[in-house]
Write an enzyme that holds these catalytic residues in place. Sequence first.
Site, short mmCIF file in Angstrom:
data_model
loop_
_atom_site.label_atom_id
_atom_site.label_comp_id
_atom_site.label_asym_id
_atom_site.label_seq_id
_atom_site.Cartn_x
_atom_site.Cartn_y
_atom_site.Cartn_z
N ARG A 182 -31.86 -29.83 33.01
CA ARG A 182 -32.48 -30.56 34.12
C ARG A 182 -33.89 -30.05 34.41
NH1 ARG A 182 -32.66 -29.41 39.80
NH2 ARG A 182 -31.62 -27.49 39.21
N GLY A 197 -22.89 -33.63 51.11
CA GLY A 197 -24.26 -33.22 50.78
C GLY A 197 -25.17 -34.44 50.66
N HIS A 202 -26.49 -22.03 37.93
CA HIS A 202 -27.22 -22.71 39.00
C HIS A 202 -26.87 -24.19 39.10
CE1 HIS A 202 -30.49 -23.57 41.74
NE2 HIS A 202 -31.09 -24.39 40.88
N HIS A 255 -30.34 -20.45 36.37
CA HIS A 255 -31.67 -20.30 36.97
C HIS A 255 -32.21 -18.94 36.55
CE1 HIS A 255 -34.98 -20.21 39.78
NE2 HIS A 255 -34.71 -21.46 40.13
N ARG A 293 -36.75 -24.47 32.42
CA ARG A 293 -35.87 -23.40 32.89
C ARG A 293 -35.01 -22.79 31.77
NH1 ARG A 293 -33.38 -25.39 38.35
NH2 ARG A 293 -35.50 -25.08 39.07
N GLU A 313 -43.31 -26.62 39.45
CA GLU A 313 -42.22 -25.76 38.98
C GLU A 313 -42.15 -25.91 37.48
OE1 GLU A 313 -38.49 -25.65 41.27
OE2 GLU A 313 -39.47 -26.92 42.73
C1 SIN Z 1 -35.86 -23.73 42.70
O1 SIN Z 1 -36.38 -23.81 43.80
O2 SIN Z 1 -36.27 -23.00 41.81
C2 SIN Z 1 -34.67 -24.56 42.43
C3 SIN Z 1 -35.05 -25.96 42.36
C4 SIN Z 1 -34.07 -26.70 41.53
O3 SIN Z 1 -33.04 -26.16 41.16
O4 SIN Z 1 -34.37 -27.84 41.19
#
Ligand code: SIN
Length: 522
Positions: A373, A22, A338, A231, A279, A121
Site C-alpha cells: 500500500r 471506524g 502495520h 511499517h 514502505r 510520505e
Molecule cells: C504514517 O503516518 O506513517 C502511517 C500512514 C499510513 O499508514 O498510511
Amino acid sequence: MTGPVPASTWEAHADLVVVGGGVAGLTAARTATRAGLRVLTVSKGGPTDTATVYAQGGIAVSSGYDVDAHVADTLAAGGGLCDEQAVRSIVAAGADAVTALADLGAVFDRGRDGRVSRTREGGHSARRIIHAGGDATGAEVQRALNAAGMPVLFGAAAARVVTDANGVAGLIVLSDRGIGIVHAPTVLLATGGLGQLYSCSTNPPGATADGIALALDAGATVADLEFVQFHPTVLFAADGVGRRPLISEAVRGEGAVLVDSHGNSVTSRVHPMGDLAPRDVVSKAIAARLRALGEDHVYLDARGIDGFSARFPTITASCLAVGIDPVADLIPVAPAAHYSCGGVVTDAHGRTAVSGLLAAGEVARTGLHGANRLASNSLLEGLVVGERAGLAAVERSGTATQVRDADLPEAAWISRESVQENMTAHASVVRDGGGLSAAEVVLGDTTAITPSTVTELEDVALATTASALVLAASTRTESRGCHTRLDHPDTDDDWRRPLHVRRSPDGTLAVTDLDRVPTGAR
Ligand code: SIN
C-alpha cells in the site's frame, strides 16, 4: 466483553448491518441512513477502539493533474498487483470524499497562507497528504464521524454471517445483552486489520482479522493476504509487545533520516527515493541492515526538523513517555506489522461475490494496494469505498430475509500466543519456505471449540487468517512488494497475479487458482 455471553437472545431487523465503527463503517452507515435505509452498526469495542484513531500521517488526496501522478505512485508502490481501474476510480473520488468529511466538521491543518497543508510520505512524488492535529489525522476523522451521531451498538461482536440460497440473510452477534439475531439482506464488514497476528504491531488490540474469518466462513474469497505491510519506523523497545507507537512516515517527509548504530544511512544506494522509498523497500532495507549488524533496531534522526513538537505532538508524547526527546535524541525504531494490503475480495464499491456481503476499509481487497500500500491511501479508501458501500446496500434493501437459527458452528482454535509467536518468527518482513512450513505445522495443530466469548471468536479468527496467510505466502515462490522470500529473492513475472484463498466444501482452506500458479511452485 470477555466472559460468557448471557443465554438470552434478542432480535432486530435492518436493511444493512455494519460491522465496525471506524472510518469505513461509519461513513457507510451515514451514507446508507441518508439514503433511507434502516442501519444497525455494531462494534465490539467502544467509540475510539478503532485503527482509524491511530492513523497519523494523513489522507493522500489529489485533484486535477495530480490524480494521474497519484495513480502512478500507487501502481508503482503496489508492485504490479494493483487493479488499475480500481486505483483510478478510488483516487479520483478522494477530493470529494474529503470535502464531505470537512463538511461534517473534520478540521485539517492549514499553513500560514490559510491553505490546507500537504506533506509527503514514502513513495509519493508530490506533497499531497493532508493531515490534522499535526500527526493525529485519524483521531480527527474518528471524532468528526462519531460526532455525526450515528447510533452504534458498542460491545457487540459479529459471530457469523448467515446466508441462504439468495445470499446474506443476517448476522449473529455476541453482546452484553446476549446472542443477537439481526435479520438483514446486507452485511458490511468494516472490521479493520489483522495486526494482532503478530507479537508487535501498530494496530489496536481489536485488530484480530474478524472480517477475514467471517467472510471465508460465508463463502467469500480473500486475496493478497501474504502482503502484510510492516511499517519501517515503529518506536522500538527491547521488551515491546502488543500495540507499539508509530513514528509517522511524515517525519521522514519533513526531513528526518534513518541511520544505523554507526551513523550510516540505511537506505542510500537502495532506492532513488532514499528514506522516502515505498514502505516495503525501507522495511526490507532496515531488516537487511539489522541482520548484517546483528542488532534489533536502527534510529530515526529528526533533530533537524524545526518545530518538531508542534508538528508531531502525538509522536513527541510517545517518545517523551519513554525518556526520548526527539529534538535532542535519536529515536530508536524497528519495523512492525502495520497494515494488511489484502483481504476480502471486493469491487471498488465494496461488493463481494456473495450477494449482500460487502467489505470496506482495511479488511477489503479492492485492488487499490496490490502488493504494497502507498502511504496514506488507507483513510482515502475507507472514505471512498465506505460511502460507495453504503449506497450499494440500497440494492438489496427491502428484501425480506429470515435467520432461522443462532447456532455457532465448531471452529478451529489455537492459542493466540502460539499464533503470534509463529507468525512473528516465520511470516514477518522476510520469510522462507522452511519457516512457513514450520508455521503450517503449528497452525494445523488446532482444537475444535464452539466460540462463546468475544476472545474465543477473536482467537478463531486469528487462527483462520494465519492459516490462510501462511498458505498464500508459502504458495507464492517469489518476492514482491511486502512479501519477501529469502529462498526466492527475485520477482517473477509469472507471479504477477493475486492469489485467491477460499474455504473448500470440506472446510479446509485452499488456493483457488492453483491451475494458474507457475508449475515450479506447486
Ligand atoms: C504514517 O503516518 O506513517 C502511517 C500512514 C499510513 O499508514 O498510511
